[in-house]
Design an enzyme around this catalytic site. Structure first.
Site, PDB file in Angstrom:
ATOM      1  N   GLY A 111       0.822  -1.209   0.000  1.00  0.00           N
ATOM      2  CA  GLY A 111       0.000   0.000   0.000  1.00  0.00           C
ATOM      3  C   GLY A 111       0.849   1.248   0.000  1.00  0.00           C
ATOM      4  O   GLY A 111       0.558   2.218   0.703  1.00  0.00           O
ATOM      5  N   CYS A 112       1.887   1.243  -0.818  1.00  0.00           N
ATOM      6  CA  CYS A 112       2.926   2.270  -0.718  1.00  0.00           C
ATOM      7  C   CYS A 112       2.472   3.668  -1.139  1.00  0.00           C
ATOM      8  O   CYS A 112       3.146   4.651  -0.819  1.00  0.00           O
ATOM      9  CB  CYS A 112       4.157   1.857  -1.515  1.00  0.00           C
ATOM     10  SG  CYS A 112       3.867   1.731  -3.291  1.00  0.00           S
ATOM     11  N   ASP A 142       1.750  -1.869  -4.695  1.00  0.00           N
ATOM     12  CA  ASP A 142       0.510  -1.114  -4.787  1.00  0.00           C
ATOM     13  C   ASP A 142      -0.506  -1.955  -5.543  1.00  0.00           C
ATOM     14  O   ASP A 142      -0.163  -2.986  -6.137  1.00  0.00           O
ATOM     15  CB  ASP A 142       0.732   0.231  -5.480  1.00  0.00           C
ATOM     16  CG  ASP A 142      -0.218   1.310  -4.960  1.00  0.00           C
ATOM     17  OD1 ASP A 142      -1.210   0.953  -4.290  1.00  0.00           O
ATOM     18  OD2 ASP A 142       0.022   2.503  -5.220  1.00  0.00           O
ATOM     19  N   ARG A 143      -1.735  -1.519  -5.519  1.00  0.00           N
ATOM     20  CA  ARG A 143      -2.817  -2.299  -6.116  1.00  0.00           C
ATOM     21  C   ARG A 143      -2.718  -2.273  -7.649  1.00  0.00           C
ATOM     22  O   ARG A 143      -2.216  -1.301  -8.230  1.00  0.00           O
ATOM     23  CB  ARG A 143      -4.170  -1.733  -5.681  1.00  0.00           C
ATOM     24  CG  ARG A 143      -4.429  -0.335  -6.193  1.00  0.00           C
ATOM     25  CD  ARG A 143      -5.666   0.300  -5.577  1.00  0.00           C
ATOM     26  NE  ARG A 143      -5.926   1.616  -6.135  1.00  0.00           N
ATOM     27  CZ  ARG A 143      -5.274   2.719  -5.794  1.00  0.00           C
ATOM     28  NH1 ARG A 143      -4.324   2.658  -4.889  1.00  0.00           N
ATOM     29  NH2 ARG A 143      -5.575   3.887  -6.361  1.00  0.00           N
ATOM     30  N   THR A 198      -2.684  -3.761   9.659  1.00  0.00           N
ATOM     31  CA  THR A 198      -4.049  -3.820   9.140  1.00  0.00           C
ATOM     32  C   THR A 198      -5.019  -4.182  10.263  1.00  0.00           C
ATOM     33  O   THR A 198      -4.694  -4.989  11.130  1.00  0.00           O
ATOM     34  CB  THR A 198      -4.134  -4.883   8.031  1.00  0.00           C
ATOM     35  OG1 THR A 198      -3.162  -4.583   7.022  1.00  0.00           O
ATOM     36  CG2 THR A 198      -5.521  -4.936   7.410  1.00  0.00           C
ATOM     37  N   HIS A 208     -11.503   8.993  14.422  1.00  0.00           N
ATOM     38  CA  HIS A 208     -10.560   8.866  13.317  1.00  0.00           C
ATOM     39  C   HIS A 208     -11.058   9.682  12.117  1.00  0.00           C
ATOM     40  O   HIS A 208     -12.178  10.161  12.080  1.00  0.00           O
ATOM     41  CB  HIS A 208     -10.398   7.406  12.894  1.00  0.00           C
ATOM     42  CG  HIS A 208      -9.519   6.609  13.807  1.00  0.00           C
ATOM     43  ND1 HIS A 208      -9.997   6.046  14.971  1.00  0.00           N
ATOM     44  CD2 HIS A 208      -8.203   6.304  13.749  1.00  0.00           C
ATOM     45  CE1 HIS A 208      -9.009   5.409  15.583  1.00  0.00           C
ATOM     46  NE2 HIS A 208      -7.907   5.551  14.858  1.00  0.00           N
ATOM     47  N   LYS A 225     -11.501   6.241   7.275  1.00  0.00           N
ATOM     48  CA  LYS A 225     -11.360   4.942   7.944  1.00  0.00           C
ATOM     49  C   LYS A 225     -12.613   4.103   7.714  1.00  0.00           C
ATOM     50  O   LYS A 225     -13.730   4.594   7.878  1.00  0.00           O
ATOM     51  CB  LYS A 225     -11.108   5.131   9.440  1.00  0.00           C
ATOM     52  CG  LYS A 225     -10.772   3.826  10.167  1.00  0.00           C
ATOM     53  CD  LYS A 225     -10.244   4.090  11.562  1.00  0.00           C
ATOM     54  CE  LYS A 225      -9.907   2.790  12.280  1.00  0.00           C
ATOM     55  NZ  LYS A 225      -8.885   1.995  11.581  1.00  0.00           N
TER      56      LYS A 225
END
Length: 268
Positions: free
Chosen positions: A9-10, A35-36, A99, A155, A159
């Site tokens: 998830g950079c 990354d995705r 996570t 948050h 989120k």
């Protein structure tokens, strides 16, 4: 010893904070950046947003990013993290998992992977939060009669899970100290005519909005007094630094499932 780190998830907020922390560390090296599929960052230098080149290109190829790494740091989504762990296990790469939102079956699968690789899993990597967990254990044991317990967390608007993993962990610590099972005593929402508060319950309240990094308060409300134990994060830097500390810990420890108590040398 240099710890070779891959980051999942950079391109996210936490991912970029982790990359910056690794690049600025004297004993950690950025080894891979995931990354995705379809992300516009694919093929770019992972630290380009910092204004310099790391030589590590962002990829969606798990094997390419993880091969040769010592530790993966993952703050993504449960399904993605589990897919990453399967490849980590295959390649012998250890993992730091930040996570949240795993269900019981997913947690059991993580435990199975931990029989083969070192995994450090914690809903909050902040050193301060983990010290607060110890304080909550002490407080709950002392305030075990005549105090109603409520956990309030806030948050940012992005989120996706609620209550936060940190709030749930706080609830688990308090419940265990009181000899209760959180699954049986937690109350996650109140609406309408609810009747008097059951003194054996632990309540949760959730706030979502703006860019709040993460605020948590455990309230012990007695007759004539209130005790509040709070932790407020103003930056994700604390999560990144805690993650690097966990990665250094894993680099010198065998297969197993660890938490931040192990990393910090705190009694369980």
């Amino acid at each position: 010893m240099t710890v070779r780190i891959a980051i999942a998830g950079c391109s996210g907020r936490m991912g970029r904070m982790l990359i910056e922390a690794v690049v600025n560390s004297a004993d950690c090296q950025l080894h891979g950046a995931l990354d995705r599929p379809g992300s516009p960052t694919l093929g770019q230098d992972a630290s380009g947003f910092l204004g310099h080149s790391s030589g590590v290109l962002v990829t969606d190829d798990l094997h390419a990013a993880l091969k040769g790494a010592d530790v993966l740091i993952d703050f993504t989504q449960p399904e993605g993290t589990l897919a990453h762990l399967a490849v980590c296990r295959e390649l012998g790469v250890k993992a730091v998992i930040g996570t949240t939102g795993f269900d019981a079956a997913q947690k059991a699968l993580i435990g199975e992977h931990a029989r083969h690789i070192g995994i450090m899993m914690a809903p909050n990597m902040s050193i301060g939060v983990n010290v607060v967990l110890r304080l909550l254990d002490m407080a709950a044991r002392s305030l075990n009669e005549g105090y109603d317990i409520e956990i309030i967390e806030a948050h940012h608007r992005h989120k996706v899970d609620a209550p936060s993993g940190t709030a749930l962990q706080m609830g688990e610590v308090v419940a265990a100290a009181l000899g209760r099972d959180l699954k049986e005593c937690a109350v996650y929402g109140r609406e309408g005519v609810t009747g008097e508060r059951d003194p054996s319950t632990i309540g949760f309240a959730t706030v979502r909005g703006g860019d709040i990094v993460g605020d948590h308060t455990v309230l012990f409300a007695g007759t004539g007094e209130r005790i509040e134990i709070s932790h407020k994060s103003s930056s994700r830097v604390t999560y990144a630094q805690g993650s690097l500390r966990a990665a250094r810990f894993l680099a010198t420890h065998p297969a197993g499932l660890y938490d931040m108590s192990d990393v910090l040398g705190l009694p369980r």
